[in-house]
Write a protein that holds these residues in place. Sequence first.
Motif, PDB file in Angstrom:
ATOM      1  N   SER A 158       6.664   1.224  -0.165  1.00  0.00           N
ATOM      2  CA  SER A 158       6.312   2.098   0.950  1.00  0.00           C
ATOM      3  C   SER A 158       5.006   1.626   1.588  1.00  0.00           C
ATOM      4  CB  SER A 158       6.165   3.538   0.467  1.00  0.00           C
ATOM      5  OG  SER A 158       5.024   3.667  -0.365  1.00  0.00           O
ATOM      6  N   ARG A 159       4.789   2.015   2.834  1.00  0.00           N
ATOM      7  CA  ARG A 159       3.540   1.659   3.510  1.00  0.00           C
ATOM      8  C   ARG A 159       2.321   2.193   2.767  1.00  0.00           C
ATOM      9  NH1 ARG A 159       5.292   3.278   9.687  1.00  0.00           N
ATOM     10  NH2 ARG A 159       6.927   1.683   9.967  1.00  0.00           N
ATOM     11  N   PRO A 160       2.339   3.459   2.309  1.00  0.00           N
ATOM     12  CA  PRO A 160       1.176   3.945   1.564  1.00  0.00           C
ATOM     13  C   PRO A 160       0.906   3.152   0.288  1.00  0.00           C
ATOM     14  CG  PRO A 160       2.520   5.784   2.308  1.00  0.00           C
ATOM     15  CD  PRO A 160       3.309   4.546   2.572  1.00  0.00           C
ATOM     16  N   LEU A 161       1.964   2.653  -0.368  1.00  0.00           N
ATOM     17  CA  LEU A 161       1.756   1.848  -1.570  1.00  0.00           C
ATOM     18  C   LEU A 161       0.979   0.585  -1.224  1.00  0.00           C
ATOM     19  CD1 LEU A 161       2.402   1.194  -4.595  1.00  0.00           C
ATOM     20  CD2 LEU A 161       4.366  -0.101  -3.724  1.00  0.00           C
ATOM     21  N   ILE A 162       1.382  -0.100  -0.160  1.00  0.00           N
ATOM     22  CA  ILE A 162       0.698  -1.327   0.246  1.00  0.00           C
ATOM     23  C   ILE A 162      -0.754  -1.033   0.584  1.00  0.00           C
ATOM     24  CG2 ILE A 162       0.658  -3.210   1.911  1.00  0.00           C
ATOM     25  CD1 ILE A 162       2.987  -3.269  -0.137  1.00  0.00           C
ATOM     26  N   THR A 163      -0.998   0.069   1.287  1.00  0.00           N
ATOM     27  CA  THR A 163      -2.368   0.453   1.638  1.00  0.00           C
ATOM     28  C   THR A 163      -3.208   0.694   0.393  1.00  0.00           C
ATOM     29  OG1 THR A 163      -1.622   1.442   3.717  1.00  0.00           O
ATOM     30  CG2 THR A 163      -3.775   2.130   2.886  1.00  0.00           C
ATOM     31  N   ARG A 164      -2.649   1.418  -0.578  1.00  0.00           N
ATOM     32  CA  ARG A 164      -3.379   1.734  -1.809  1.00  0.00           C
ATOM     33  C   ARG A 164      -3.618   0.465  -2.641  1.00  0.00           C
ATOM     34  NH1 ARG A 164      -2.459   7.247  -2.976  1.00  0.00           N
ATOM     35  NH2 ARG A 164      -2.503   8.348  -0.977  1.00  0.00           N
ATOM     36  N   LEU A 165      -2.632  -0.398  -2.727  1.00  0.00           N
ATOM     37  CA  LEU A 165      -2.819  -1.638  -3.480  1.00  0.00           C
ATOM     38  C   LEU A 165      -3.872  -2.524  -2.829  1.00  0.00           C
ATOM     39  CD1 LEU A 165       0.839  -2.664  -4.475  1.00  0.00           C
ATOM     40  CD2 LEU A 165      -0.917  -1.672  -5.945  1.00  0.00           C
ATOM     41  N   ALA A 166      -3.844  -2.600  -1.491  1.00  0.00           N
ATOM     42  CA  ALA A 166      -4.839  -3.402  -0.778  1.00  0.00           C
ATOM     43  C   ALA A 166      -6.240  -2.876  -1.047  1.00  0.00           C
ATOM     44  CB  ALA A 166      -4.539  -3.405   0.719  1.00  0.00           C
ATOM     45  N   ARG A 287       4.832   6.914  -7.580  1.00  0.00           N
ATOM     46  CA  ARG A 287       5.616   7.724  -6.642  1.00  0.00           C
ATOM     47  C   ARG A 287       5.807   7.045  -5.295  1.00  0.00           C
ATOM     48  NH1 ARG A 287       2.844  12.023  -9.329  1.00  0.00           N
ATOM     49  NH2 ARG A 287       1.069  11.881  -7.899  1.00  0.00           N
ATOM     50  N   LEU A 288       5.032   5.995  -5.045  1.00  0.00           N
ATOM     51  CA  LEU A 288       5.101   5.310  -3.755  1.00  0.00           C
ATOM     52  C   LEU A 288       6.022   4.092  -3.785  1.00  0.00           C
ATOM     53  CD1 LEU A 288       1.329   5.477  -2.757  1.00  0.00           C
ATOM     54  CD2 LEU A 288       3.179   7.018  -2.082  1.00  0.00           C
TER      55      LEU A 288
END
Length: 307
Positions: A158-166, A287-288
């Motif tokens: 998901s987009r939020p997952l990529i944001t959080r990982l970054a 969850r993402l």
Amino acid sequence: MARQTADTLAWLRSSPPPEELVEAYPQEWLQVRRDFHEILERDDAEEIKSYMTRMSRPAAEPAGRARPQAARLTAEVRRQMAVHLLKQAILSASTGVTAGRVRFNLVNGYVAQRLLFRRGLDRKPVSLRAFRLLWPLLRQRRLLMPLVQPKGIWCFYSRPLITRLAALIGDRSCLEIAAGDGTLARFLTDAGVRITATDDHSWSDTITFPETVLEQDARTALRVHRPEVVVCSWPPAGNPFEQHVFTTPSVQCYVVIGSRHEASSGNWAAYRAQRDFDLVLDEELSRLVLPPEVEQAVYVFTRTAAG
């Protein structure tokens, strides 16, 4: 004969697909499948859990003497076959698909394509809002993973997952090992992460590797790139390469995207044996990862001050 056995053990370390295992060792397959179904039929939760734990890692050598190569070969063949059966059982339980050819109908196929892919099987960062709106409406959603896994797709980001990982990686140097088609590294690059994608290209019969995914095994990649952060998405169960992450001095953080079931992904023997990293199952990140029916998990290893 010894040379042939050593070559076979090397082949097994490359995690060959189940079809090749069955073709090469049909009698072992019959025995493993018989034992597996007998355990399931007894429906003993503790026995199943013990079996899953035992099969998720290579068997230990007998104390005081080395196991003959032929015996090691047989044990590893049976272990890998059992792992494939466990993964199939877990997938069937979570998706409802047990056997036979499955296909999306026109409507479900169109919606899934627009929701998850840019074109063909080229994945895109998934809008979590759109996913939560449309996913429950797909009556054939349980068919998705059985359809895409033969192409090397084990999850969607998901987009939020990529944001959080970054944000977790920050400006630190990052390496992806066993990167497959490089999807995760591509998304993180677009998010501003300095990441190098690597893979040994051993799954070239099912995965199309782009030029951006360097042909390097994990041990070599760790030595050459000396990353501060390492990521890996759905490493094979009991794989021989993750152990090298924990012995690479430059690594401060290791992020694994995989399954909540130990028999489905990851080298849990290496996870438990290492002493320099704290392990956390990050529920928020988990969850993402999509789809939720597969019981995705994100594990974060952080080097301790003592390590």
